[in-house]
Design an enzyme around this catalytic site. Structure first.
Site, mmCIF file in Angstrom:
data_model
loop_
_atom_site.group_PDB
_atom_site.id
_atom_site.type_symbol
_atom_site.label_atom_id
_atom_site.label_comp_id
_atom_site.label_asym_id
_atom_site.label_seq_id
_atom_site.Cartn_x
_atom_site.Cartn_y
_atom_site.Cartn_z
ATOM 1 N N HIS A 153 20.548 -17.207 34.670
ATOM 2 C CA HIS A 153 20.601 -18.491 33.962
ATOM 3 C C HIS A 153 21.933 -19.197 34.187
ATOM 4 O O HIS A 153 22.295 -20.092 33.432
ATOM 5 C CB HIS A 153 20.345 -18.282 32.466
ATOM 6 C CG HIS A 153 18.979 -17.718 32.202
ATOM 7 N ND1 HIS A 153 17.832 -18.458 32.344
ATOM 8 C CD2 HIS A 153 18.583 -16.462 31.869
ATOM 9 C CE1 HIS A 153 16.779 -17.687 32.082
ATOM 10 N NE2 HIS A 153 17.210 -16.471 31.796
ATOM 11 N N TRP B 143 57.310 -11.341 18.292
ATOM 12 C CA TRP B 143 56.191 -11.898 19.060
ATOM 13 C C TRP B 143 56.161 -13.377 18.690
ATOM 14 O O TRP B 143 55.853 -13.727 17.557
ATOM 15 C CB TRP B 143 54.884 -11.203 18.682
ATOM 16 C CG TRP B 143 53.706 -11.628 19.491
ATOM 17 C CD1 TRP B 143 53.328 -11.153 20.712
ATOM 18 C CD2 TRP B 143 52.722 -12.606 19.132
ATOM 19 N NE1 TRP B 143 52.183 -11.771 21.123
ATOM 20 C CE2 TRP B 143 51.787 -12.669 20.177
ATOM 21 C CE3 TRP B 143 52.548 -13.436 18.026
ATOM 22 C CZ2 TRP B 143 50.703 -13.526 20.154
ATOM 23 C CZ3 TRP B 143 51.456 -14.295 17.997
ATOM 24 C CH2 TRP B 143 50.556 -14.330 19.063
ATOM 25 N N LYS C 198 39.054 -5.223 28.302
ATOM 26 C CA LYS C 198 40.078 -4.266 28.737
ATOM 27 C C LYS C 198 40.670 -4.716 30.069
ATOM 28 O O LYS C 198 41.876 -4.698 30.250
ATOM 29 C CB LYS C 198 39.488 -2.852 28.912
ATOM 30 C CG LYS C 198 39.156 -2.082 27.677
ATOM 31 C CD LYS C 198 40.337 -1.572 26.890
ATOM 32 C CE LYS C 198 40.806 -2.559 25.888
ATOM 33 N NZ LYS C 198 40.084 -2.706 24.662
ATOM 34 N N ASN D 39 58.218 -11.540 9.403
ATOM 35 C CA ASN D 39 56.931 -11.512 10.104
ATOM 36 C C ASN D 39 56.019 -12.501 9.411
ATOM 37 O O ASN D 39 56.019 -12.558 8.172
ATOM 38 C CB ASN D 39 56.253 -10.144 9.998
ATOM 39 C CG ASN D 39 56.970 -9.089 10.805
ATOM 40 O OD1 ASN D 39 57.909 -9.384 11.518
ATOM 41 N ND2 ASN D 39 56.509 -7.850 10.658
ATOM 42 N N GLY D 40 55.197 -13.188 10.169
ATOM 43 C CA GLY D 40 54.249 -14.112 9.548
ATOM 44 C C GLY D 40 54.562 -15.541 9.949
ATOM 45 O O GLY D 40 55.303 -15.789 10.903
ATOM 46 N N CYS E 66 55.101 -9.183 14.971
ATOM 47 C CA CYS E 66 56.503 -8.774 14.999
ATOM 48 C C CYS E 66 56.656 -7.472 14.209
ATOM 49 O O CYS E 66 55.778 -7.082 13.464
ATOM 50 C CB CYS E 66 57.358 -9.842 14.350
ATOM 51 S SG CYS E 66 57.034 -11.492 14.954
ATOM 52 N N GLU F 266 33.420 -5.298 26.049
ATOM 53 C CA GLU F 266 34.640 -4.523 25.824
ATOM 54 C C GLU F 266 35.290 -4.138 27.167
ATOM 55 O O GLU F 266 36.513 -4.180 27.308
ATOM 56 C CB GLU F 266 34.299 -3.287 24.975
ATOM 57 C CG GLU F 266 35.437 -2.333 24.722
ATOM 58 C CD GLU F 266 36.647 -2.940 24.009
ATOM 59 O OE1 GLU F 266 36.547 -4.071 23.504
ATOM 60 O OE2 GLU F 266 37.693 -2.287 24.002
ATOM 61 N N LYS G 277 50.069 -5.795 19.193
ATOM 62 C CA LYS G 277 49.092 -4.817 18.753
ATOM 63 C C LYS G 277 48.342 -5.256 17.502
ATOM 64 O O LYS G 277 47.132 -5.127 17.408
ATOM 65 C CB LYS G 277 49.799 -3.476 18.504
ATOM 66 C CG LYS G 277 48.883 -2.356 18.067
ATOM 67 C CD LYS G 277 47.939 -1.975 19.186
ATOM 68 C CE LYS G 277 46.926 -0.944 18.771
ATOM 69 N NZ LYS G 277 45.829 -0.851 19.747
ATOM 70 N N GLU H 26 42.895 -7.889 29.643
ATOM 71 C CA GLU H 26 44.140 -7.818 28.876
ATOM 72 C C GLU H 26 45.218 -6.967 29.545
ATOM 73 O O GLU H 26 46.395 -7.255 29.375
ATOM 74 C CB GLU H 26 43.906 -7.409 27.411
ATOM 75 C CG GLU H 26 43.451 -6.000 27.147
ATOM 76 C CD GLU H 26 43.220 -5.740 25.653
ATOM 77 O OE1 GLU H 26 42.399 -4.868 25.344
ATOM 78 O OE2 GLU H 26 43.855 -6.380 24.802
ATOM 79 N N ARG I 142 54.177 -3.705 18.906
ATOM 80 C CA ARG I 142 53.602 -4.793 18.103
ATOM 81 C C ARG I 142 54.031 -6.164 18.592
ATOM 82 O O ARG I 142 53.317 -7.150 18.408
ATOM 83 C CB ARG I 142 54.032 -4.637 16.640
ATOM 84 C CG ARG I 142 53.466 -3.408 15.973
ATOM 85 C CD ARG I 142 53.999 -3.316 14.570
ATOM 86 N NE ARG I 142 53.498 -4.392 13.754
ATOM 87 C CZ ARG I 142 52.726 -4.220 12.713
ATOM 88 N NH1 ARG I 142 52.352 -3.028 12.365
ATOM 89 N NH2 ARG I 142 52.314 -5.247 12.009
HETATM 90 C C1 AGP Z 1 41.905 -5.077 22.046
HETATM 91 O O1 AGP Z 1 42.294 -4.204 23.007
HETATM 92 C C2 AGP Z 1 42.962 -5.623 21.172
HETATM 93 N N1 AGP Z 1 43.891 -4.676 20.733
HETATM 94 C C3 AGP Z 1 42.452 -6.583 20.090
HETATM 95 O O2 AGP Z 1 41.337 -7.270 20.532
HETATM 96 C C4 AGP Z 1 42.148 -5.947 18.717
HETATM 97 O O3 AGP Z 1 40.993 -5.179 18.769
HETATM 98 C C5 AGP Z 1 42.027 -7.070 17.672
HETATM 99 O O4 AGP Z 1 43.246 -7.765 17.612
HETATM 100 C C6 AGP Z 1 41.644 -6.568 16.307
HETATM 101 O O5 AGP Z 1 42.583 -5.679 15.794
HETATM 102 P P1 AGP Z 1 42.234 -4.731 14.577
HETATM 103 O O6 AGP Z 1 41.177 -3.793 15.011
HETATM 104 O O7 AGP Z 1 43.544 -4.048 14.266
HETATM 105 O O8 AGP Z 1 41.791 -5.606 13.453
#
Ligand code: AGP
Length: 610
Positions: A506, A75, A487, A100-101, A2, A483, A605, A490, A27
């Site tokens: 396998h 969020w 991508k 937040n939290g 958030c 990775e 984010k 997501e 975020r």
């Molecule tokens: C990937 O595209 C995401 N944004 C996510 O996996 C991200 O890398 C992860 O949440 C870790 O975030 P950070 O690098 O800010 O710790």
């Protein structure tokens, strides 16, 4: 997760809070809300389900006016996304809170408040905070009420609190979630991320764990530490330019950030390379002494940052001769980790606020490590402040939820770490010098790969209607495949898996048919022949192959295989270069599918909750 914004200003705060929310929307973006204390002394609230644009419509129809206020973009953790669950949460008409939290003991607190006849209007954990503060504030001032209540909260929080009885006052508090104070000219601001306030100030106080802050009229800022003592916290000037918060000529932040990679990689290298070796001092005073004692490394991170760590393991073992363990932070922090003598603890994080990574660092600091190093993109973040050594990645703010430039700058920084450790552990001088030269050429090579954008966009049409995809790589390119798959899933919501190519037979080979696109990266390295055999296994089962290959490896497009050639690159740096086409491929597939590229569903984010 958030986002929080707060302001006590000489002007009407609605515009400041609204702009802050827009900047924080990346975020968390399932609902948003704002409370402003009006000049008549009443709290006025607007909330809306969905993006900040929905709140803006309400504000346009019914604007808020006042000199103090708090706002939030959510969020969801407790309670589905809805207007009732959107922050700010109020207790009666006079007290409002943004949070937040996660409050872990909210059920017990809720039961206590319900038996004291407090009515709950949401399913959130946050609402207990509003009622608890309201109850305390009947007898004491708002600051004291907040200090009393936070002592009862278990879990993590960043808070912004406002009370109708206290004109031009906003209280902030943090534990486990980031919160900064923006220092204006006779104005003061609060936010979960400095980015939210760059339109009004570039001077910030980064609150420390347990801090409470009181913002008041005329730019009043008083900070109290966890024991309630007044403390001076340093004012720091924000390093990144504000341009990063706009899309410029690009359709999405993600595309802009992909194209920024040559520049930010160059930034990450700037001042850290000597003629023939890496400048170990770039890691801070004491780095050389610490590195020379490092006999092994534990590397901990989440998501994309974890993938960067996996690549680095190949580099550190090969070029620095140091054994490395890499683990996701959410697993590491709950394991009975055995720490061999002289182990260096390394965290990787774009945000520097990822709850699991931060918790892992705090656990590690009590576990007998030699020391800690954070490779991080946000100056002043918790991870950067709490680590013994830091190396900033200088990618600038990354707004797209899908990490792109943060990943390649992390890899660049990890290569610097590899060479720094290699240097103090006796790496061959010629090998070091040639890798340093290769790093210098890297930004230009990245530029050349990005120029293939139109051809990659062309390939993306083959994916838009698919439901699944496989990504393959070998060696340090297996994490690159991981990775690439992350991508694609997501931002395009296509189910994607990555495997080391040698593992295909396998099990996963059973999935391969003409409906399963298989993406592979094929740099010119020692595993190339083995990879080619793995690709034949796919072709033999009717799988459709999409291969990003070095122009010198003798692979070309044919029936069932489409090959896009990448310029030659030094083997060590190939994982950085081969990441780029996978980023662009996912981007174009997502655009074709019409998904929300910068703010994909269900994600946020910066993951500041466990
Ligand atoms: C990937 O595209 C995401 N944004 C996510 O996996 C991200 O890398 C992860 O949440 C870790 O975030 P950070 O690098 O800010 O710790």
């Amino acid at each position: 997760m958030c986002g929080i914004v707060g302001a006590v200003a000489q002007r009407n705060v609605q515009g400041i809070l609204r702009e802050g929310l827009l900047r924080l929307e990346y975020r968390g973006y399932d609902s948003a809300g704002m409370v402003v204390r009006g000049t008549d002394g009443r709290l006025q609230r607007r909330r809306a389900l969905g993006k900040v644009a929905a709140l803006e419509e309400k504000l346009e129809a019914s604007p808020l006016t006042g000199h103090s206020g708090i706002a939030h973009t959510r969020w969801a953790t407790h309670g589905r996304p809805s207007e009732e669950n959107a922050h700010p949460h109020q207790s009666g008409e006079r007290l409002a809170v943004v949070h937040n939290g996660i409050i872990e003991n909210h059920e017990a607190l809720r039961a206590e408040l319900e038996s004291a006849d407090y009515d709950f209007t949401s399913q959130t954990d946050t609402e207990v905070i509003a009622h608890l503060i309201e109850r305390e504030a009947r007898a004491v001032d708002l600051l004291t009420a907040v200090q009393t209540v936070i002592a009862r909260l278990d879990g993590a929080y960043a808070l912004g609190v406002i009370h109708a009885n206290e004109p031009d006052v906003v209280i902030g508090a943090r534990k486990g979630s980031p919160l900064v104070v923006g220092v204006g000219i006779e104005e003061a601001f609060l936010a979960s991320d400095p980015l939210a306030l760059l339109q009004v100030t570039d001077r910030f106080i980064y609150l420390e764990e347990g801090d409470v802050v009181r913002l008041s009229a005329g730019g009043g800022i008083e900070v109290f530490d966890a024991s309630g003592q007044v403390v001076e916290r340093e004012i720091q000037t924000f390093e990144h330019g504000d341009g990063s918060a706009s899309k410029g000529d690009y359709r999405h932040f993600m595309l802009k950030e992909i194209h920024e990679q040559p520049a930010v990689i160059a930034e990450t290298l700037e001042g850290r390379l000597g003629d023939r070796s890496v400048l170990v001092e770039s890691f801070g005073p004491g780095a050389e002494a610490l590195f020379s004692r490092a006999a092994q490394i534990h590397l901990v991170a989440c998501g994309t940052s974890y993938h960067a760590g996996l690549v680095a393991r190949y580099w550190l073992e090969r070029y620095a001769g140091i054994p490395v363990q890499v683990e996701v932070a959410s697993e590491y922090r709950y394991r009975q980790v055995v720490v061999p003598e002289n182990t260096l603890f390394v965290t990787l994080s774009q945000s520097g606020e990822t709850a699991d990574t931060l918790a892992a660092l705090r656990f590690a600091k009590k576990s007998g490590y030699l020391g800690s190093l954070a490779i991080c993109n946000v100056p002043g973040s918790s991870l950067a402040r709490e680590s013994d050594l830091t190396l900033m990645t200088r990618a600038g703010p990354e707004i797209g939820v899908a990490s792109t430039k943060a990943f390649t700058t992390q890899l660049t920084a990890l290569m610097l770490l590899t060479l720094a450790l290699g240097r103090v552990h006796g790496q061959d001088e010629e090998e070091q010098a040639s890798l340093v030269e290769a790093l210098r050429r890297l930004p230009a090579q990245v530029e050349r790969v990005l120029a293939l954008d139109a051809q990659i966009e062309d390939l993306s049409t083959a994916f838009a209607e698919k439901h699944h995809a496989l990504f393959l790589g070998r060696g340090a390119h297996f994490p690159v495949a991981l990775e690439g798959a992350l991508k694609l899933k997501e931002i395009s919501y296509i189910h994607a898996e990555a495997y080391p190519a040698g593992e295909l037979k396998h099990g996963p080979l059973a999935l391969v048919d003409s409906d399963m696109p298989v993406v592979s990266v094929a740099p010119n390295d020692e595993l190339l022949d083995k990879l080619k055999s793995n690709l034949q296994e796919v072709r033999a089962r009717g799988g459709e192959l999409f291969v990003f290959a070095d122009e010198g490896v003798g692979l070309s497009s044919d029936d069932g295989i489409r090959v896009l050639h990448l310029p030659p690159i030094e083997e060590a740096l190939a994982p950085i270069l081969y990441t780029l086409p996978l980023q662009l491929l996912s981007y174009h597939v997502a655009v074709l599918k019409g998904t929300d590229v910068d703010q994909p569903r269900n994600l946020a984010k910066s993951v500041t909750v466990e």
